[in-house]
Design a protein around this motif. Structure first.
Motif, PDB file in Angstrom:
ATOM      1  N   PRO A 179       0.815  -1.229   0.000  1.00  0.00           N
ATOM      2  CA  PRO A 179       0.000   0.000   0.000  1.00  0.00           C
ATOM      3  C   PRO A 179       0.844   1.272   0.000  1.00  0.00           C
ATOM      4  O   PRO A 179       0.439   2.280  -0.596  1.00  0.00           O
ATOM      5  N   ASP A 180       1.986   1.252   0.651  1.00  0.00           N
ATOM      6  CA  ASP A 180       2.832   2.451   0.681  1.00  0.00           C
ATOM      7  C   ASP A 180       3.370   2.779  -0.706  1.00  0.00           C
ATOM      8  O   ASP A 180       3.454   3.956  -1.095  1.00  0.00           O
ATOM      9  N   GLU A 228       0.567   4.301  -2.732  1.00  0.00           N
ATOM     10  CA  GLU A 228       0.368   5.713  -2.384  1.00  0.00           C
ATOM     11  C   GLU A 228       1.464   6.591  -2.979  1.00  0.00           C
ATOM     12  O   GLU A 228       1.198   7.733  -3.372  1.00  0.00           O
ATOM     13  N   ARG A 229       2.686   6.057  -3.067  1.00  0.00           N
ATOM     14  CA  ARG A 229       3.759   6.818  -3.728  1.00  0.00           C
ATOM     15  C   ARG A 229       3.428   7.042  -5.193  1.00  0.00           C
ATOM     16  O   ARG A 229       3.563   8.166  -5.712  1.00  0.00           O
ATOM     17  N   ILE A 274       0.502   7.022  -6.564  1.00  0.00           N
ATOM     18  CA  ILE A 274      -0.630   7.953  -6.632  1.00  0.00           C
ATOM     19  C   ILE A 274      -0.129   9.388  -6.557  1.00  0.00           C
ATOM     20  O   ILE A 274      -0.552  10.249  -7.334  1.00  0.00           O
ATOM     21  N   ARG A 275       0.770   9.658  -5.628  1.00  0.00           N
ATOM     22  CA  ARG A 275       1.300  11.018  -5.497  1.00  0.00           C
ATOM     23  C   ARG A 275       2.043  11.442  -6.771  1.00  0.00           C
ATOM     24  O   ARG A 275       1.904  12.586  -7.232  1.00  0.00           O
ATOM     25  N   ARG A 308      -9.282   5.243   1.099  1.00  0.00           N
ATOM     26  CA  ARG A 308      -7.837   5.406   1.322  1.00  0.00           C
ATOM     27  C   ARG A 308      -7.106   5.838   0.062  1.00  0.00           C
ATOM     28  O   ARG A 308      -6.246   6.736   0.127  1.00  0.00           O
ATOM     29  N   PHE A 309      -7.426   5.231  -1.088  1.00  0.00           N
ATOM     30  CA  PHE A 309      -6.580   5.407  -2.258  1.00  0.00           C
ATOM     31  C   PHE A 309      -7.134   6.363  -3.327  1.00  0.00           C
ATOM     32  O   PHE A 309      -6.385   6.814  -4.187  1.00  0.00           O
ATOM     33  N   THR A 327      -7.279  12.032  -3.414  1.00  0.00           N
ATOM     34  CA  THR A 327      -6.927  12.717  -4.661  1.00  0.00           C
ATOM     35  C   THR A 327      -8.070  13.597  -5.135  1.00  0.00           C
ATOM     36  O   THR A 327      -7.862  14.751  -5.544  1.00  0.00           O
TER      37      THR A 327
END
Length: 353
Positions: free
Chosen positions: A182-183, A186-187, A189-190, A243-244, A248
């Motif tokens: 998941p980390d 998220e990276r 996604i950013r 969460r994901f 955004t």
């Protein structure tokens, strides 16, 4: 043939759209376009589409000339206006603008990542000098020179952030990554979110002289706007969405003044309450999906949208539009295309506003 539209008319339409976005328009927006209202000038060049979007044998000027011939044959009624839909470069083209390969050899655009597919080795960064970005901007510049604001050039279909991440990682692997890494998700996604806004700003600078914005939704705005989406959300539960995806969207509506969410398919209905909770979001486009009943059979969805203080973009035929309009208290948007022989129907649609 001359374009049957001018900048004064464009200003009128823009004012109506801005009032719609702000909730000040006391009627629905209705776009009615008659496709063969005027004789079409012959041109040997094809219209811009997914099969030829990257064909360098067709110059940007030739692309615009072909579009000009097509637009000059149309009559724009109600709140309709001449525009160029850059969705011809494919849905989620941000992938190609950020390192993936655009493949339209089948006649449809698909995106493939040829690099190391290990999630820790994938990086997404907008490249303003990649082939797709340069092609889009070259066509923009040719269109601005040709039309000088009487035709609005749209933003390409950048795609949803998670959809772009899926183009790099693959949907099945990304679904597993939500649990296993998941980390790293998220990276990515950013990174994809940053690339999204860099691309938007880059294209907006080229289009600055238009002094307005549009995209594949067909909505017009004097402020930065976009139709947001996350088709990947169809495949995930609501905790994962929270969460994901939702963060955004909440950041997007802070950066873009006028936004609409593309709610695509019954699998996304599980997230509707979260989407409607986004205060700054102006509207929702509900698309039931293939094989589902038309718009008038989803009045409860439109009522939920209206109860949250949002507008609706109605996808469907004229009868569906009238049914939703009569049952739900809001100011929706709808778009209809007609032939010249159906001019009486087109005029009736305008009156039905």
């Amino acid at each position: 043939m001359p374009l049957h539209f001018d900048r004064d008319r464009m200003l009128e339409v823009l004012i109506s759209h801005d009032k719609w976005w702000s909730g000040e328009l006391e009627r629905p927006l209705v776009h009615v376009t008659v496709s063969d209202a005027y004789e079409r000038e012959d041109t040997k060049f094809p219209l811009l589409d997914q099969s030829n979007c990257m064909d360098e044998n067709i110059s940007p000027e030739q692309v615009i000339d072909a579009l000009d011939a097509e637009l000059s044959s149309r009559q724009f009624m109600g709140d309709a206006f001449p525009m160029v839909n850059f969705a011809a470069f494919g849905p989620g083209v941000l992938a190609a603008l950020s390192g993936a390969r655009l493949d339209n050899s089948s006649g449809r655009v698909w995106f493939f990542y040829d690099g190391d597919k290990g999630i820790e080795n994938i990086h997404i960064k907008y490249d303003p000098d990649c082939a797709a970005a340069k092609r889009i901007k070259a066509i923009y510049k040719a269109g601005l020179e040709k039309w000088d604001g009487s035709v609005i050039l749209g933003m390409p279909d950048l795609g949803g952030v998670m959809d772009v991440v899926a183009s790099f990682r693959g949907s099945e692997d990304l679904l597993l990554d939500l649990y296993d890494a998941p980390d790293q998700v998220e990276r990515l996604i950013r990174e994809a979110e940053a690339a999204w806004h860099e691309a938007y700003e880059d294209f907006s600078r080229v289009l600055a002289s238009q002094k307005c914005h549009t995209d594949w939704s067909g909505l017009l705005s004097s402020e930065p706007s976009y139709i947001l989406q996350s088709d990947f959300s169809y495949m995930i539960g609501n905790p994962m969405f929270k969460r994901f995806v939702l963060p955004t969207l909440k950041r997007d509506v802070k950066k873009l003044k006028n936004t609409i969410y593309h709610l695509d398919g019954i699998g996304e209905l599980n997230h509707l309450d979260d989407i409607l909770s986004i205060k700054e979001l102006a509207a929702v486009q509900w698309v039931p999906g293939d094989g589902q009943l038309p718009a008038e059979h989803w009045l409860d969805i439109y009522q939920r949208i209206a109860a949250a203080g949002k507008h609706s973009m109605i996808v469907g035929g004229f009868e569906s539009y009238l049914k939703v309009l009569s049952e739900v208290h809001q100011t929706p948007y709808a778009s209809f295309g007609f032939k010249k022989k159906d001019m009486a129907i087109a005029e009736a649609v305008i009156k039905a506003r």
